[in-house]
Enzyme design. Structure first.
Site, PDB file in Angstrom:
ATOM      1  N   PHE A 134     -11.770  28.798 -10.489  1.00 63.22           N
ATOM      2  CA  PHE A 134     -11.024  27.897  -9.607  1.00 63.22           C
ATOM      3  C   PHE A 134     -10.771  26.625 -10.413  1.00 63.22           C
ATOM      4  CE2 PHE A 134     -11.619  24.366  -6.516  1.00 63.22           C
ATOM      5  CZ  PHE A 134     -10.849  24.736  -5.426  1.00 63.22           C
ATOM      6  N   SER A 139     -10.060  20.407 -10.736  1.00 63.66           N
ATOM      7  CA  SER A 139     -10.341  19.082 -11.314  1.00 63.66           C
ATOM      8  C   SER A 139      -9.574  18.827 -12.601  1.00 63.66           C
ATOM      9  CB  SER A 139     -11.837  18.956 -11.622  1.00 63.66           C
ATOM     10  OG  SER A 139     -12.574  19.106 -10.437  1.00 63.66           O
ATOM     11  N   LEU A 184     -46.847  19.129 -12.434  1.00 64.00           N
ATOM     12  CA  LEU A 184     -47.256  19.880 -13.620  1.00 64.00           C
ATOM     13  C   LEU A 184     -47.565  18.961 -14.801  1.00 64.00           C
ATOM     14  CD1 LEU A 184     -46.004  22.320 -11.922  1.00 64.00           C
ATOM     15  CD2 LEU A 184     -45.529  23.345 -14.138  1.00 64.00           C
ATOM     16  N   GLU A 201     -18.350  20.570  -6.597  1.00 66.35           N
ATOM     17  CA  GLU A 201     -17.805  20.922  -5.267  1.00 66.35           C
ATOM     18  C   GLU A 201     -17.938  19.742  -4.290  1.00 66.35           C
ATOM     19  OE1 GLU A 201     -18.044  24.917  -4.031  1.00 66.35           O
ATOM     20  OE2 GLU A 201     -18.356  25.657  -6.065  1.00 66.35           O
ATOM     21  N   THR A 220     -19.091  15.401  -4.838  1.00 67.00           N
ATOM     22  CA  THR A 220     -20.323  14.622  -5.072  1.00 67.00           C
ATOM     23  C   THR A 220     -20.983  14.297  -3.726  1.00 67.00           C
ATOM     24  OG1 THR A 220     -19.079  12.579  -4.887  1.00 67.00           O
ATOM     25  CG2 THR A 220     -19.327  13.478  -7.110  1.00 67.00           C
TER      26      THR A 220
HETATM   27  N1  CAA Z   1      -9.643  21.627   4.849  1.00 59.35           N
HETATM   28  C1  CAA Z   1      -8.282  21.786   4.871  1.00 59.35           C
HETATM   29  N2  CAA Z   1      -7.417  20.761   4.740  1.00 59.35           N
HETATM   30  C2  CAA Z   1      -7.952  19.527   4.579  1.00 59.35           C
HETATM   31  C3  CAA Z   1      -9.336  19.284   4.552  1.00 59.35           C
HETATM   32  C4  CAA Z   1     -10.206  20.410   4.702  1.00 59.35           C
HETATM   33  N3  CAA Z   1     -11.528  20.274   4.665  1.00 59.35           N
HETATM   34  N4  CAA Z   1      -9.545  17.962   4.393  1.00 59.35           N
HETATM   35  C5  CAA Z   1      -8.340  17.383   4.307  1.00 59.35           C
HETATM   36  N5  CAA Z   1      -7.385  18.330   4.422  1.00 59.35           N
HETATM   37  C6  CAA Z   1      -5.940  18.138   4.397  1.00 59.35           C
HETATM   38  C7  CAA Z   1      -5.474  17.075   5.355  1.00 59.35           C
HETATM   39  O1  CAA Z   1      -5.184  17.594   6.628  1.00 59.35           O
HETATM   40  C8  CAA Z   1      -4.238  16.537   4.658  1.00 59.35           C
HETATM   41  O2  CAA Z   1      -3.115  17.353   4.894  1.00 59.35           O
HETATM   42  P1  CAA Z   1      -1.850  16.814   5.773  1.00 59.35           P
HETATM   43  O3  CAA Z   1      -1.402  15.523   5.125  1.00 59.35           O
HETATM   44  O4  CAA Z   1      -0.857  17.918   5.655  1.00 59.35           O
HETATM   45  O5  CAA Z   1      -2.392  16.610   7.152  1.00 59.35           O
HETATM   46  C9  CAA Z   1      -4.575  16.686   3.188  1.00 59.35           C
HETATM   47  O6  CAA Z   1      -5.573  17.690   3.085  1.00 59.35           O
HETATM   48  C10 CAA Z   1      -5.070  15.411   2.565  1.00 59.35           C
HETATM   49  O7  CAA Z   1      -6.085  14.930   3.419  1.00 59.35           O
HETATM   50  P2  CAA Z   1      -6.693  13.477   3.273  1.00 59.35           P
HETATM   51  O8  CAA Z   1      -5.600  12.468   3.199  1.00 59.35           O
HETATM   52  O9  CAA Z   1      -7.751  13.350   4.320  1.00 59.35           O
HETATM   53  O10 CAA Z   1      -7.336  13.627   1.837  1.00 59.35           O
HETATM   54  P3  CAA Z   1      -7.985  12.578   0.885  1.00 59.35           P
HETATM   55  O11 CAA Z   1      -7.109  12.437  -0.302  1.00 59.35           O
HETATM   56  O12 CAA Z   1      -8.379  11.338   1.626  1.00 59.35           O
HETATM   57  O13 CAA Z   1      -9.279  13.378   0.384  1.00 59.35           O
HETATM   58  C11 CAA Z   1     -11.482  14.319   0.416  1.00 59.35           C
HETATM   59  C12 CAA Z   1     -10.193  14.002   1.187  1.00 59.35           C
HETATM   60  C13 CAA Z   1     -12.508  14.747   1.421  1.00 59.35           C
HETATM   61  C14 CAA Z   1     -11.973  13.132  -0.370  1.00 59.35           C
HETATM   62  C15 CAA Z   1     -11.172  15.500  -0.540  1.00 59.35           C
HETATM   63  O14 CAA Z   1     -10.224  15.110  -1.486  1.00 59.35           O
HETATM   64  C16 CAA Z   1     -12.379  16.074  -1.245  1.00 59.35           C
HETATM   65  O15 CAA Z   1     -13.088  16.887  -0.686  1.00 59.35           O
HETATM   66  N6  CAA Z   1     -12.617  15.673  -2.530  1.00 59.35           N
HETATM   67  C17 CAA Z   1     -13.630  16.288  -3.362  1.00 59.35           C
HETATM   68  C18 CAA Z   1     -13.012  17.357  -4.199  1.00 59.35           C
HETATM   69  C19 CAA Z   1     -14.029  18.274  -4.794  1.00 59.35           C
HETATM   70  O16 CAA Z   1     -14.913  18.788  -4.117  1.00 59.35           O
HETATM   71  N7  CAA Z   1     -13.882  18.550  -6.106  1.00 59.35           N
HETATM   72  C20 CAA Z   1     -14.690  19.516  -6.801  1.00 59.35           C
HETATM   73  C21 CAA Z   1     -13.764  20.477  -7.475  1.00 59.35           C
HETATM   74  S1  CAA Z   1     -14.235  22.078  -7.938  1.00 59.35           S
HETATM   75  C22 CAA Z   1     -15.656  22.092  -8.823  1.00 59.35           C
HETATM   76  O17 CAA Z   1     -16.591  21.446  -8.469  1.00 59.35           O
HETATM   77  C23 CAA Z   1     -15.753  22.917 -10.084  1.00 59.35           C
HETATM   78  C24 CAA Z   1     -16.261  24.269  -9.958  1.00 59.35           C
HETATM   79  O18 CAA Z   1     -15.759  25.172 -10.594  1.00 59.35           O
HETATM   80  C25 CAA Z   1     -17.472  24.576  -9.108  1.00 59.35           C
END
Ligand code: CAA
Length: 380
Positions: A123, A126, A338, A363, A365
Site C-alpha cells: 500500500f 506516504s 531483565l 498507519e 501516529t
Molecule cells: N474513512 C473514509 N473517508 C474519510 C475518513 C475515513 N476514516 N476520514 C476522512 N474521510 C474523508 C472525508 O469525508 C473527506 O472527504 P469529503 O471531502 O469528500 O467529505 C476526506 O476524506 C478528507 O477528510 P478530512 O478533511 O477530514 O481530512 P484531513 O485532511 O483533515 O485528514 C486525517 C484526516 C484523520 C488526519 C487523515 O488524513 C489521517 O488519517 N492521516 C493519517 C494517515 C496515515 O495513517 N498514514 C499512514 C500511511 S500507511 C503506512 O503507515 C505504511 C504502511 O505500509 C503500513
C-alpha cells in the site's frame, strides 16, 4: 455482551499460536539480525489461510471475521512482529481495499491471488512531504488515452520490494486537493516502477520497508480503483481497518514482553529471593496486565463493530492508541526487569523494545489517532 471468543476464533488463535511457536520462533532472531524477509514463512501462512483471513471464500480468502483477524495478528506478533505486519498489510491495506472497491475483473485478477497468498500486496500512500497528511500528496497520475502515467516517489512502503501488486495513490489534479487523488493497482515489473531504496530500521527488521519511485510508469486505465477522486477515501477507509491490525500487533508485543518478564522474574534471584517476590516488581506486572487487557478489549470492540457492519473509525483509533502505548511501555518495563539481560540479544525483549516503537508511528501516529478520536467527540 459476550467476552468469550467463539470456538472458531479460538481455533484460529490456536493455529496461529502453534505456527508462531513452531515455525516463526525458529528463525525470528536470525531474520531480525540479518534484516531478512520471511519468504518461506509467508508461504506457509498463505497455506494456513492467513493472508486473506476475512476475505470471502469465493475470492479465495478464509471467510472468517475481523475478530479472528485480530486474534491471529496478536499471536503472530507475540513471536514475530515483522511477520505480523507483512500479514496485516496484505489483509487490511490490500485485500480489504480490493474487496470493497475493486470491480469484478479486478477482484478476479488481483484479489483472488492476494487473498490466497499466492501473491503479496503493498500500500503506497506516504510521501516525503505527505505522511500524517496524505491529502497533500504530490505523486501525479496524468491521463493519456487509455492509460494513466504515474510520476513520483512513495515512502515507507511495507512489503515494498517483495510485493507483486501495489496499491498506489496519486493525484490527477493537485489544484483540487484531495478530490484529485486516485488509487491504482500497479503490478511489479511495470516499466517505470522501481524500488529506489530499502530502509534500514530500528525494529521490525525482518519486514520489508521501501521507497518506491514511478517515472513515466504507464498504468492501464482499467487499473484505476473505483472512481477518480475517491483515492483518499479509499486509503482512509483501509487505514481504519489497518489500525485494528496494528493494534493487534502492538498487543502481541506487549503480551510477549509481559510473559518474558514474568518468567524471568520467577527465576531470577537477588537479595536471596526471586525478584517476582518484590512488591515493586509485582505492581509493575499488575499494571501491565491490566493495561494489556484494557487495550485488547478495545481491539475486540473495534473488530466486533466492523464485523457487525457498524462505524468503527473512532474505536479503531482508540484501540491503536492504547495498544501501541502499552506495547512501548511493556517492552520498556521488560527490559528494565531483565536488567542487563534485557539489553543483550540472549533474550527477545531488546527486540520487543525496538519493534514496539513503530506501532506508535505507522498507519497513523498516536497524535493522528487522538485527532480522529477528538474530532468525533466534538461532532457528537
Ligand atoms: N474513512 C473514509 N473517508 C474519510 C475518513 C475515513 N476514516 N476520514 C476522512 N474521510 C474523508 C472525508 O469525508 C473527506 O472527504 P469529503 O471531502 O469528500 O467529505 C476526506 O476524506 C478528507 O477528510 P478530512 O478533511 O477530514 O481530512 P484531513 O485532511 O483533515 O485528514 C486525517 C484526516 C484523520 C488526519 C487523515 O488524513 C489521517 O488519517 N492521516 C493519517 C494517515 C496515515 O495513517 N498514514 C499512514 C500511511 S500507511 C503506512 O503507515 C505504511 C504502511 O505500509 C503500513
Amino acid at each position: 455482551m459476550d467476552f468469550e471468543l467463539t470456538e472458531e476464533q479460538k481455533m484460529v488463535q490456536q493455529t496461529a499460536r502453534s505456527f508462531a511457536q513452531e515455525v516463526l520462533a525458529k528463525t525470528v532472531a536470525e531474520r531480525d539480525a540479518e534484516e531478512r524477509f520471511p519468504y518461506d514463512e509467508v508461504k506457509q501462512m498463505a497455506e494456513l489461510g492467513f493472508m486473506g483471513i476475512a476475505v470471502p471464500e469465493e475470492y479465495n480468502g478464509s471467510g472468517l471475521d475481523i475478530v479472528s483477524y485480530a486474534v491471529m495478528i496478536e499471536e503472530l506478533a507475540k513471536v514475530d512482529a515483522s511477520a505480523a505486519v507483512v500479514v496485516s498489510v496484505n489483509n487490511s491495506l490490500v485485500c480489504d481495499i480490493l474487496l470493497k472497491f475493486a470491480d469484478d475483473e479486478q477482484k478476479e485478477k488481483y484479489l483472488k491471488p492476494l487473498a490466497s497468498g499466492q501473491k503479496l500486496g503493498a500500500f503506497a500512500l506516504s510521501e516525503a512531504e505527505a505522511g500524517s497528511d496524505p491529502g497533500g500528496l504530490i505523486c501525479t497520475a496524468g491521463k493519456v488515452g487509455n492509460e494513466y502515467i504515474l510520476n513520483g516517489t512513495k515512502n515507507f512502503t511495507t512489503n515494498g520490494s517483495t510485493a507483486d501488486v501495489v496499491i498506489v495513490f496519486a493525484t490527477i489534479n493537485k489544484e483540487i486537493g484531495h478530490k484529485g487523488i486516485c488509487a491504482f493497482i500497479v503490478e511489479k515489473g511495470t516499466p517505470g516502477f522501481r524500488v529506489s531504496k530499502k530502509e534500514k530500521k530500528m525494529g521490525i527488521r525482518s519486514s520489508d520497508t521501501c521507497e518506491l519511485t514511478f517515472e513515466d510508469c504507464h498504468i492501464p486505465a482499467e487499473n484505476l480503483l473505483f472512481q477518480e477522486g475517491k483515492g483518499l477515501k479509499i486509503a482512509l477507509t483501509a487505514l481504519d481497518s489497518g489500525r485494528i491490525g496494528i493494534a493487534s500487533q502492538a498487543i502481541g508485543i506487549a503480551q510477549a514482553s509481559l510473559d518474558t518478564a514474568l518468567a524471568y522474574a520467577k527465576e531470577r534471584k537477588q537479595f536471596g529471593k526471586a525478584i517476582s517476590e518484590f512488591q515493586a516488581t509485582q505492581f509493575k506486572f499488575a499494571d501491565l496486565a491490566t493495561e494489556i487487557d484494557a487495550a485488547r478489549l478495545l481491539i475486540y470492540r473495534a473488530a466486533a463493530l466492523k464485523d457487525a457492519g457498524k462505524k468503527f473509525e473512532r474505536e479503531a483509533a482508540m484501540a491503536k492508541l492504547k495498544a501501541s502505548q502499552i506495547a512501548v511501555r511493556a517492552s520498556d518495563e521488560a527490559v528494565q526487569i531483565l536488567g542487563g539481560y534485557g539489553y543483550i540479544t540472549d533474550f527477545p525483549v531488546e527486540r520487543y523494545f525496538r519493534d514496539a516503537k513503530i506501532t506508535e508511528l505507522y498507519e497513523g501516529t498516536s497524535e493522528i489517532q487522538k485527532l480522529v478520536i477528538a474530532r468525533q467527540l466534538l461532532r457528537e
